[in-house]
Design a protein around this motif. Structure first.
Motif, PDB file in Angstrom:
ATOM      1  N   ALA A  45       0.834  -1.198   0.000  1.00  9.89           N
ATOM      2  CA  ALA A  45       0.000   0.000   0.000  1.00  9.89           C
ATOM      3  C   ALA A  45       0.870   1.249   0.000  1.00  9.89           C
ATOM      4  O   ALA A  45       2.000   1.259   0.512  1.00  9.89           O
ATOM      5  CB  ALA A  45      -0.918  -0.016   1.214  1.00  9.89           C
ATOM      6  N   LEU A  46       0.325   2.314  -0.578  1.00 12.14           N
ATOM      7  CA  LEU A  46       1.017   3.593  -0.670  1.00 12.14           C
ATOM      8  C   LEU A  46      -0.027   4.686  -0.526  1.00 12.14           C
ATOM      9  O   LEU A  46      -1.116   4.600  -1.112  1.00 12.14           O
ATOM     10  CB  LEU A  46       1.748   3.707  -2.009  1.00 12.14           C
ATOM     11  N   THR A  47       0.285   5.714   0.251  1.00 12.30           N
ATOM     12  CA  THR A  47      -0.700   6.744   0.568  1.00 12.30           C
ATOM     13  C   THR A  47      -0.738   7.830  -0.504  1.00 12.30           C
ATOM     14  O   THR A  47       0.300   8.313  -0.944  1.00 12.30           O
ATOM     15  CB  THR A  47      -0.378   7.387   1.933  1.00 12.30           C
ATOM     16  N   GLY A  48      -1.954   8.201  -0.892  1.00 10.28           N
ATOM     17  CA  GLY A  48      -2.139   9.357  -1.765  1.00 10.28           C
ATOM     18  C   GLY A  48      -1.528   9.231  -3.131  1.00 10.28           C
ATOM     19  O   GLY A  48      -0.915  10.179  -3.638  1.00 10.28           O
ATOM     20  N   VAL A  49      -1.698   8.083  -3.791  1.00  9.06           N
ATOM     21  CA  VAL A  49      -1.124   7.881  -5.123  1.00  9.06           C
ATOM     22  C   VAL A  49      -1.931   8.670  -6.153  1.00  9.06           C
ATOM     23  O   VAL A  49      -3.159   8.569  -6.203  1.00  9.06           O
ATOM     24  CB  VAL A  49      -1.113   6.388  -5.497  1.00  9.06           C
ATOM     25  N   GLU A  50      -1.235   9.436  -6.985  1.00  3.50           N
ATOM     26  CA  GLU A  50      -1.888  10.193  -8.056  1.00  3.50           C
ATOM     27  C   GLU A  50      -1.547   9.632  -9.434  1.00  3.50           C
ATOM     28  O   GLU A  50      -2.367   9.687 -10.351  1.00  3.50           O
ATOM     29  CB  GLU A  50      -1.493  11.667  -7.989  1.00  3.50           C
ATOM     30  N   THR A  51      -0.325   9.122  -9.602  1.00  2.00           N
ATOM     31  CA  THR A  51       0.114   8.557 -10.880  1.00  2.00           C
ATOM     32  C   THR A  51       0.920   7.300 -10.609  1.00  2.00           C
ATOM     33  O   THR A  51       1.694   7.258  -9.649  1.00  2.00           O
ATOM     34  CB  THR A  51       0.998   9.559 -11.652  1.00  2.00           C
ATOM     35  N   ILE A  52       0.744   6.296 -11.447  1.00  2.00           N
ATOM     36  CA  ILE A  52       1.546   5.084 -11.331  1.00  2.00           C
ATOM     37  C   ILE A  52       2.086   4.723 -12.711  1.00  2.00           C
ATOM     38  O   ILE A  52       1.431   4.962 -13.733  1.00  2.00           O
ATOM     39  CB  ILE A  52       0.733   3.917 -10.735  1.00  2.00           C
ATOM     40  N   ALA A  53       3.304   4.215 -12.748  1.00  2.00           N
ATOM     41  CA  ALA A  53       3.947   3.873 -14.019  1.00  2.00           C
ATOM     42  C   ALA A  53       4.582   2.495 -13.908  1.00  2.00           C
ATOM     43  O   ALA A  53       5.252   2.186 -12.916  1.00  2.00           O
ATOM     44  CB  ALA A  53       5.009   4.913 -14.387  1.00  2.00           C
ATOM     45  N   ALA A  54       4.350   1.683 -14.912  1.00  2.00           N
ATOM     46  CA  ALA A  54       4.954   0.355 -14.991  1.00  2.00           C
ATOM     47  C   ALA A  54       5.407   0.139 -16.421  1.00  2.00           C
ATOM     48  O   ALA A  54       4.900   0.765 -17.351  1.00  2.00           O
ATOM     49  CB  ALA A  54       3.969  -0.726 -14.569  1.00  2.00           C
ATOM     50  N   SER A  55       6.352  -0.754 -16.583  1.00  2.00           N
ATOM     51  CA  SER A  55       6.812  -1.123 -17.914  1.00  2.00           C
ATOM     52  C   SER A  55       6.270  -2.499 -18.260  1.00  2.00           C
ATOM     53  O   SER A  55       6.040  -3.330 -17.373  1.00  2.00           O
ATOM     54  CB  SER A  55       8.347  -1.139 -17.948  1.00  2.00           C
ATOM     55  N   GLU A  56       6.071  -2.749 -19.567  1.00  2.00           N
ATOM     56  CA  GLU A  56       5.707  -4.099 -19.977  1.00  2.00           C
ATOM     57  C   GLU A  56       6.811  -5.089 -19.636  1.00  2.00           C
ATOM     58  O   GLU A  56       6.556  -6.276 -19.471  1.00  2.00           O
ATOM     59  CB  GLU A  56       5.393  -4.147 -21.474  1.00  2.00           C
ATOM     60  N   ASP A  57       8.044  -4.597 -19.531  1.00  2.00           N
ATOM     61  CA  ASP A  57       9.148  -5.408 -19.037  1.00  2.00           C
ATOM     62  C   ASP A  57       8.988  -5.524 -17.523  1.00  2.00           C
ATOM     63  O   ASP A  57       9.247  -4.577 -16.775  1.00  2.00           O
ATOM     64  CB  ASP A  57      10.485  -4.748 -19.386  1.00  2.00           C
ATOM     65  N   GLU A  58       8.564  -6.691 -17.066  1.00  2.00           N
ATOM     66  CA  GLU A  58       8.203  -6.866 -15.666  1.00  2.00           C
ATOM     67  C   GLU A  58       9.412  -6.870 -14.735  1.00  2.00           C
ATOM     68  O   GLU A  58       9.252  -6.931 -13.511  1.00  2.00           O
ATOM     69  CB  GLU A  58       7.390  -8.150 -15.506  1.00  2.00           C
TER      70      GLU A  58
END
Length: 575
Positions: free
Chosen positions: A527-540
């Motif tokens: 869990a993370l507080t107050g998330v506004e943006t998240i980014a992930a790569s297709e490269d896991e």
């Protein structure tokens, strides 16, 4: 460790399967009707390959007509059974039960998963054999039914791969993941190859192609297993006997990409047909045949610094020192609110701080600031442009949220005039856009009043001589039916996304979801507080990155969030 003596060879100890196996139990003599029904339902959750034990609970005619592979209905709990008082006969030779439950999903005959809801109600009819006096089921619904816990134990999600139909001339084709569910411990490798050969699921079929000739199948009674050199020999019927070497290599690449999602034990495949060898291909050869999004490793992670300028740090590095990106978006004076970097990392797109204008710049030093490609007329920032997104073709996507002119736009090659993308059947306003690495699927966050949904759509492109190209997003389906509010999302694999949202009256949570709406076996991030943006790569293999009330943070090797910078926003990987 011994320090003397001779050398002796030892045999490898096979890896033990720690999974619990369930064996079906045949009906006992003189079992009562309730026991027959309960025994049959339990046999459906076993690892019996062809449901032979379950068929022992049926009359010969019912066993012949029953098609367990037709579908799998998943209930919140196992089916409840209720005796039907009106379902029997006075002479005691017939009996009837009603199966009930709450539906949560349906896996169809193509092994495709679809979230569903509503009540489940089906009838099961029994008759007493006049000769043996034994009760058996003579009327039942097609397919199988089981509770969610049994489904998760029995089935696993795997990706099979096909080639994107829309490929530029001379460009390497992209492979597209088509997730299906197979039975976990029933010769999964043979099941997987059978499913690949049968063709793509109905939803994906209009935008992909298979290199296997129509009618290609495994030879009868073939069972697949790699040899001690990690080579898998795949015997095909005669439909594949006359394929060219190029086509055969594409077939082998499809197999290798598909099998990677099931097991790491296959390094090479050899295809056989017509009594001889067609071709063989290893993993390096497969990567030369086609591009796969999760195999493309980004060079940098990008974000906006405290001055709203585009900066970057190496994607695979633990450094926290950012450098300005070359070009007017990183070295100019324009302040930005959101950005996207092309997958080749040669150009970037940014939306101005007020949300009105979309700007594109190459990642090389430039003197002239670019003119906006589009300007929104929305009265407030929330009614203007979404964050942009790049697809595999180098085309740029963005949505304008102006209530008077809501539209999804595509800029070919990130320049020129926009193509207005049709979205038939879409109810609500697009709040966020993310295109998959394969270029044929798109994730959209759509709001309808206070309700928000994450929809996955299929991108269909059409180009006729003398006419402007047209692009349509069709058959959008929900990937998060349980969420009522979605804050941010990003692709996190070939068929997986990471989503930040909340259930109705719930708290904000971060979770992974499959494009078909199912929940992957991957554990949810901390869990993370107050998330506004998240980014992930297709490269896991690359870390998850987020912008929260603590600044920009990333998931470290210990699966814990670690601060990157305090002053920054809008982190993105290429795409």
């Amino acid at each position: 460790m011994p320090d003397n003596g001779d050398l002796r060879g030892v045999e490898n100890t096979p890896r033990q399967d720690t999974q619990v196996r369930v064996f079906a139990v045949p009906p006992r003599d003189d079992a009562a009707p309730p026991d027959i029904v309960q025994g049959f339902l339990e046999a459906l959750t076993s690892d019996d390959p062809r449901y032979e034990t379950a068929k022992l609970y049926l009359t010969p005619e019912a066993a012949r007509d029953w098609q367990p592979e037709a579908s799998t209905t998943v209930l919140a709990d196992g089916p409840a059974t209720t005796a039907d008082p009106a379902g029997g006969r006075e002479d005691g030779t017939e009996y009837s039960f009603t199966l009930t439950g709450t539906r949560i999903a349906l896996v169809d005959e193509q092994q495709s998963y679809t979230p569903v809801d509503g009540d489940y109600t089906r009838q099961v009819h029994l008759a007493k054999d006049r000769k043996t006096g034994q009760w058996r089921i003579d009327g039942l619904p097609q397919g199988v039914v089981m509770g969610q816990s049994d489904f998760q134990r029995n089935y696993t999600s795997v990706d099979k791969y096909y080639f994107a139909s829309a490929t530029a001339t001379g460009a390497q084709p992209a492979v597209v993941a088509d997730p299906v569910y197979i039975r976990r411990r029933v010769d999964a490798m043979t099941q997987m190859v059978d499913s690949l050969l049968s063709g793509p699921t109905t939803w994906l079929d209009p935008v992909v192609r298979s290199s296997f000739p129509s009618g290609t199948a495994l030879k009868k009674d073939a069972t697949l297993a790699p040899d001690d050199q990690n080579t898998l020999t795949v015997p095909l019927n005669d439909r594949a006997a006359d394929v060219s070497l190029t086509k055969c290599n594409e077939m082998a690449a499809q197999l290798l990409f598909t099998l990677r999602t099931l097991t790491p034990a296959v390094d090479q495949v050899e295809l056989q047909s017509g009594g001889g060898r067609l071709c063989s291909l290893d993993e390096d050869g497969a990567d030369a045949v086609a591009t796969r999004g999760s195999a493309e490793q980004p060079g940098y992670l990008y974000f906006l610094d405290g001055d709203h300028q585009l900066v970057r740090i190496p994607a695979s590095s633990k450094t926290t020192t950012a450098e300005a990106v070359p070009g007017t978006l990183g070295e100019g004076t324009r302040e930005l609110r959101s950005v996207a970097v092309a997958r080749d990392e040669n150009q970037a797109a940014g939306v101005g701080l007020d949300g009105k204008g979309l700007y594109v710049s190459s990642l090389t030093p430039q003197e002239q600031p670019p003119a906006p490609l589009v300007v929104s007329q929305g009265k407030t920032e929330a009614d203007r442009l979404t964050a942009p997104s790049w697809d595999l073709h180098g085309d740029l996507w963005i949505a304008d949220r102006d209530p008077k002119n809501e539209r999804l736009l595509l800029f070919p090659d990130g320049e020129g005039d926009a193509i207005h993308v049709a979205t038939p059947g879409l109810d609500g306003r697009i709040e966020s856009v993310r295109v998959a690495a394969d270029g044929v699927r798109i994730a959209l966050v759509v709001s309808d009043g206070e309700q928000q949904s994450l929809l996955i759509g299929r991108i269909e492109r059409e180009s006729k001589p003398g006419e402007a190209p047209s692009v349509t997003v069709r058959e959008m389906r929900s990937a998060t039916p349980q969420l009522s509010e979605i804050t941010t999302m990003s692709w996190a694999g070939d068929s997986r996304l990471v989503v930040v949202g909340r259930e109705k009256e719930g708290v904000q949570q971060i979770s992974y979801v499959q494009v078909d709406g199912s929940s992957p076996e991957t554990a949810a991030p901390d869990a993370l507080t107050g998330v506004e943006t998240i980014a992930a790569s297709e490269d896991e293999h690359l870390p998850l990155v987020a912008y929260s009330e603590d600044g920009i943070v990333r998931m470290g090797s210990a699966a814990q969030w670690q601060k990157v910078v305090t002053e920054g926003a809008s982190p993105v990987y290429p795409g």
